[in-house]
Design an enzyme around this catalytic site. Structure first.
Site, mmCIF file in Angstrom:
data_model
loop_
_atom_site.group_PDB
_atom_site.id
_atom_site.type_symbol
_atom_site.label_atom_id
_atom_site.label_comp_id
_atom_site.label_asym_id
_atom_site.label_seq_id
_atom_site.Cartn_x
_atom_site.Cartn_y
_atom_site.Cartn_z
ATOM 1 N N ASP A 45 -20.043 -0.556 -55.271
ATOM 2 C CA ASP A 45 -19.593 -1.440 -56.345
ATOM 3 C C ASP A 45 -20.652 -1.502 -57.436
ATOM 4 O OD1 ASP A 45 -17.625 -3.711 -57.177
ATOM 5 O OD2 ASP A 45 -19.646 -4.516 -57.482
ATOM 6 N N TYR A 50 -25.263 -3.426 -64.379
ATOM 7 C CA TYR A 50 -26.304 -3.279 -63.350
ATOM 8 C C TYR A 50 -27.317 -2.196 -63.708
ATOM 9 C CZ TYR A 50 -22.613 -5.755 -60.759
ATOM 10 O OH TYR A 50 -21.623 -6.622 -60.382
ATOM 11 N N LYS A 79 -17.340 -1.426 -63.775
ATOM 12 C CA LYS A 79 -16.745 -2.502 -64.570
ATOM 13 C C LYS A 79 -17.049 -2.346 -66.061
ATOM 14 C CE LYS A 79 -17.792 -5.288 -60.549
ATOM 15 N NZ LYS A 79 -19.140 -4.947 -60.064
ATOM 16 N N HIS A 112 -14.874 -6.845 -66.346
ATOM 17 C CA HIS A 112 -15.900 -7.624 -65.631
ATOM 18 C C HIS A 112 -15.700 -9.139 -65.772
ATOM 19 C CE1 HIS A 112 -20.276 -6.981 -64.092
ATOM 20 N NE2 HIS A 112 -19.773 -8.084 -63.591
ATOM 21 N N SER A 216 -20.943 -11.921 -53.881
ATOM 22 C CA SER A 216 -21.915 -12.957 -53.482
ATOM 23 C C SER A 216 -21.443 -13.687 -52.218
ATOM 24 C CB SER A 216 -22.173 -13.936 -54.632
ATOM 25 O OG SER A 216 -22.619 -13.252 -55.791
ATOM 26 N N SER A 217 -21.071 -12.910 -51.214
ATOM 27 C CA SER A 217 -20.554 -13.468 -49.950
ATOM 28 C C SER A 217 -21.557 -14.382 -49.259
ATOM 29 C CB SER A 217 -20.223 -12.331 -48.979
ATOM 30 O OG SER A 217 -19.162 -11.577 -49.465
ATOM 31 N N GLU A 225 -33.206 -16.081 -55.913
ATOM 32 C CA GLU A 225 -34.275 -15.173 -56.354
ATOM 33 C C GLU A 225 -34.262 -14.916 -57.865
ATOM 34 O OE1 GLU A 225 -33.012 -12.226 -53.561
ATOM 35 O OE2 GLU A 225 -31.748 -11.149 -54.992
ATOM 36 N N LYS A 275 -24.854 -6.680 -50.838
ATOM 37 C CA LYS A 275 -25.952 -5.838 -51.326
ATOM 38 C C LYS A 275 -27.190 -6.103 -50.472
ATOM 39 C CE LYS A 275 -30.036 -6.323 -53.539
ATOM 40 N NZ LYS A 275 -31.059 -7.341 -53.217
ATOM 41 N N SER A 276 -27.884 -5.034 -50.107
ATOM 42 C CA SER A 276 -29.196 -5.215 -49.495
ATOM 43 C C SER A 276 -30.102 -4.069 -49.874
ATOM 44 C CB SER A 276 -29.106 -5.314 -47.972
ATOM 45 O OG SER A 276 -30.413 -5.489 -47.466
ATOM 46 N N ASN A 277 -31.350 -4.420 -50.189
ATOM 47 C CA ASN A 277 -32.348 -3.390 -50.454
ATOM 48 C C ASN A 277 -33.109 -3.042 -49.170
ATOM 49 O OD1 ASN A 277 -31.939 -2.925 -53.236
ATOM 50 N ND2 ASN A 277 -33.026 -4.813 -53.749
ATOM 51 N N ARG A 281 -30.748 -4.501 -42.783
ATOM 52 C CA ARG A 281 -29.717 -5.479 -43.187
ATOM 53 C C ARG A 281 -28.482 -4.766 -43.734
ATOM 54 N NH1 ARG A 281 -34.395 -8.526 -44.475
ATOM 55 N NH2 ARG A 281 -34.468 -7.911 -46.662
ATOM 56 N N ASN A 285 -24.736 -5.263 -42.254
ATOM 57 C CA ASN A 285 -23.632 -5.768 -43.088
ATOM 58 C C ASN A 285 -22.365 -4.909 -43.002
ATOM 59 O OD1 ASN A 285 -25.401 -7.727 -43.933
ATOM 60 N ND2 ASN A 285 -25.867 -6.773 -45.908
HETATM 61 P P1 NAP Z 1 -24.890 -10.922 -51.697
HETATM 62 O O1 NAP Z 1 -24.536 -9.574 -51.235
HETATM 63 O O2 NAP Z 1 -24.075 -12.085 -51.258
HETATM 64 O O3 NAP Z 1 -26.389 -11.274 -51.276
HETATM 65 C C1 NAP Z 1 -27.482 -10.470 -51.538
HETATM 66 C C2 NAP Z 1 -28.703 -11.204 -51.035
HETATM 67 O O4 NAP Z 1 -28.622 -11.384 -49.621
HETATM 68 C C3 NAP Z 1 -29.991 -10.484 -51.286
HETATM 69 O O5 NAP Z 1 -31.011 -11.479 -51.457
HETATM 70 C C4 NAP Z 1 -30.226 -9.727 -49.990
HETATM 71 O O6 NAP Z 1 -31.582 -9.476 -49.817
HETATM 72 C C5 NAP Z 1 -29.708 -10.715 -48.979
HETATM 73 N N1 NAP Z 1 -29.133 -10.101 -47.775
HETATM 74 C C6 NAP Z 1 -28.345 -8.998 -47.720
HETATM 75 N N2 NAP Z 1 -27.965 -8.768 -46.444
HETATM 76 C C7 NAP Z 1 -28.505 -9.741 -45.686
HETATM 77 C C8 NAP Z 1 -28.453 -10.039 -44.303
HETATM 78 N N3 NAP Z 1 -27.762 -9.286 -43.466
HETATM 79 N N4 NAP Z 1 -29.133 -11.131 -43.856
HETATM 80 C C9 NAP Z 1 -29.849 -11.894 -44.714
HETATM 81 N N5 NAP Z 1 -29.925 -11.666 -46.047
HETATM 82 C C10 NAP Z 1 -29.250 -10.598 -46.526
HETATM 83 O O7 NAP Z 1 -25.003 -11.047 -53.259
HETATM 84 P P2 NAP Z 1 -24.640 -10.289 -54.576
HETATM 85 O O8 NAP Z 1 -25.509 -9.102 -54.752
HETATM 86 O O9 NAP Z 1 -24.631 -11.343 -55.608
HETATM 87 O O10 NAP Z 1 -23.123 -9.828 -54.385
HETATM 88 C C11 NAP Z 1 -22.779 -8.590 -53.805
HETATM 89 C C12 NAP Z 1 -22.281 -7.592 -54.852
HETATM 90 O O11 NAP Z 1 -21.164 -8.147 -55.545
HETATM 91 C C13 NAP Z 1 -23.259 -7.278 -55.981
HETATM 92 O O12 NAP Z 1 -24.281 -6.413 -55.589
HETATM 93 C C14 NAP Z 1 -22.327 -6.714 -57.021
HETATM 94 O O13 NAP Z 1 -21.983 -5.377 -56.704
HETATM 95 C C15 NAP Z 1 -21.118 -7.628 -56.870
HETATM 96 N N6 NAP Z 1 -21.130 -8.758 -57.839
HETATM 97 C C16 NAP Z 1 -20.140 -8.797 -58.774
HETATM 98 C C17 NAP Z 1 -20.116 -9.817 -59.719
HETATM 99 C C18 NAP Z 1 -19.011 -9.869 -60.739
HETATM 100 O O14 NAP Z 1 -19.136 -10.615 -61.728
HETATM 101 N N7 NAP Z 1 -17.940 -9.134 -60.556
HETATM 102 C C19 NAP Z 1 -21.120 -10.805 -59.706
HETATM 103 C C20 NAP Z 1 -22.091 -10.759 -58.729
HETATM 104 C C21 NAP Z 1 -22.095 -9.725 -57.784
HETATM 105 P P3 NAP Z 1 -32.133 -8.005 -49.440
HETATM 106 O O15 NAP Z 1 -31.681 -7.078 -50.536
HETATM 107 O O16 NAP Z 1 -33.598 -8.181 -49.393
HETATM 108 O O17 NAP Z 1 -31.540 -7.660 -48.109
#
Ligand code: NAP
Length: 326
Positions: A45, A50, A79, A112, A216-217, A225, A275-277, A281, A285
């Site tokens: 995604d 980004y 997007k 978007h 942002s699950s 951060e 997302k994870s770097n 993790r 996921n």
């Molecule tokens: P997310 O996936 O909910 O959370 C990412 C955060 O969780 C990072 O700090 C990550 O750190 C940590 N994490 C990941 N896996 C983990 C695990 N198993 N245990 C503990 N911590 C964990 O947040 P997001 O990046 O906001 O959302 C996911 C994706 O949705 C984005 O990357 C993007 O592609 C998309 N998105 C879309 C929109 C939109 O407007 N359409 C907005 C926001 C996001 P580490 O990297 O250190 O693991």
């Protein structure tokens, strides 16, 4: 093991679990994406915003060249950013983004946000996100959603994208698009986690066969951060990983709290794109379809709902609030 894809209204299959590219640094994106493919990820995604589409595409191309996957097995979402909503700009951006990925076509192209900003020539722009200059200016433009949607349909007609959809939309504008869409509205991507359940919005989409993807699950985790204006709402809230009900359920199924949060969505046919770097993790996921919670457990997680939205330009843009969620 439950079904690992959802069928979009366009007829294409979309994986239920994908990898989110927001905040994956450009410098490591190709490597991270390559390793994600090795771990089993097939959906990526991305977004213009980004700023790592080219590198993500490189990682995928390398995996294809090494025989790990074929192009057809990969699903890329990207997007359209808000400055490119005008008819002519949509096609230009889709072409440009498609070239950046370098994979021949885009699987899913999403609008978007449901708001248009003034055009900035992508060749000279300095800020990928909302801001248009050093002063943090954000200028809206008068472009109807219909114009943008119809231009996105032309992106499909031109073979650049296979499916199209929207992100950060609410029910009214979805119902409106459904009245004139020539190509199906295949997907709705929204902020969705137990602090922001939006069950009526999910129903609207699913009743109309639109596939819902949660972003942002993990709720506040992604926002703590960020700089102050984005993290303000997240920093004093208990992390979802630490809530009693998520912890108890995780223990019962011998999985992690993160896996419970992702399964809470996928068990209701809502796709996820964590997302994870971090390699461990990232693998964790993806491994979330092997257990089923009871409907009471799903309900107890949904009961954490606070209507708490973290990604809200009506809140975090200090000079020009765009209250799209009002
Ligand atoms: P997310 O996936 O909910 O959370 C990412 C955060 O969780 C990072 O700090 C990550 O750190 C940590 N994490 C990941 N896996 C983990 C695990 N198993 N245990 C503990 N911590 C964990 O947040 P997001 O990046 O906001 O959302 C996911 C994706 O949705 C984005 O990357 C993007 O592609 C998309 N998105 C879309 C929109 C939109 O407007 N359409 C907005 C926001 C996001 P580490 O990297 O250190 O693991």
């Amino acid at each position: 093991m439950s079904k690992s894809t959802v069928t979009l209204p366009s007829g294409k299959e979309m994986p239920l679990v994908g990898f989110g590219l927001w905040k994956v640094p450009k410098e490591t994106a190709a490597y991270t994406v390559y390793n994600a493919i090795k771990s089993g990820y097939r959906l990526f995604d991305g977004a213009y915003d980004y700023q790592n589409e080219k590198e993500a595409g490189e990682g995928i191309r390398r995996a294809i060249a090494d025989g790990l996957v074929t192009r057809e097995e990969i699903f890329i979402t990207t997007k359209l950013w808000n400055n490119y909503h005008r008819r002519g700009h949509v096609l230009e951006m889709a072409r440009r983004q498609n070239e950046s990925w370098g994979l021949g076509y885009i699987d899913l192209f999403l609008m978007h946000f449901p708001c248009a900003l003034k055009y900035i020539d992508p060749a000279i722009r300095q800020y990928p996100a909302w801001w248009m200059d050093d002063a943090g200016t954000v200028q809206t433009d008068k472009v109807p959603i219909r114009e943008t949607w119809e231009a996105m349909e032309e992106v499909v007609d031109n073979g650049i994208a296979r499916s199209i959809g929207v992100s950060n939309f609410q029910a009214q504008s979805i119902y409106d698009i459904l009245t004139y869409a020539r190509h199906p509205l295949s997907s709705l991507q929204i902020e969705h986690h137990p602090y922001l359940v939006q069950s009526e919005l999910v129903k609207v989409a699913q009743e109309n066969r639109i596939a819902v993807t949660a972003y942002s699950s993990f709720g506040p985790q992604s926002f703590v951060e960020l700089p102050a204006q984005f993290s303000a709402k997240a920093k004093d809230i208990q992390l979802l990983f630490d809530t009693e009900c998520v912890r108890v359920i995780a223990k019962k199924y011998n999985v992690t709290p993160a896996q419970v949060l992702l399964r809470w969505a996928t068990q209701r046919n809502v796709a996820v794109i964590p997302k994870s770097n971090n390699q461990a993790r990232l693998a964790e996921n993806l491994d979330i379809l092997g257990f089923d919670m009871t409907s009471e457990e799903i309900g107890s997680i949904s009961a954490l709902d606070k209507g708490l939205r973290f990604n809200d330009p009506g809140y975090y843009l200090p000079n020009h609030q765009i209250r799209i969620f009002a």
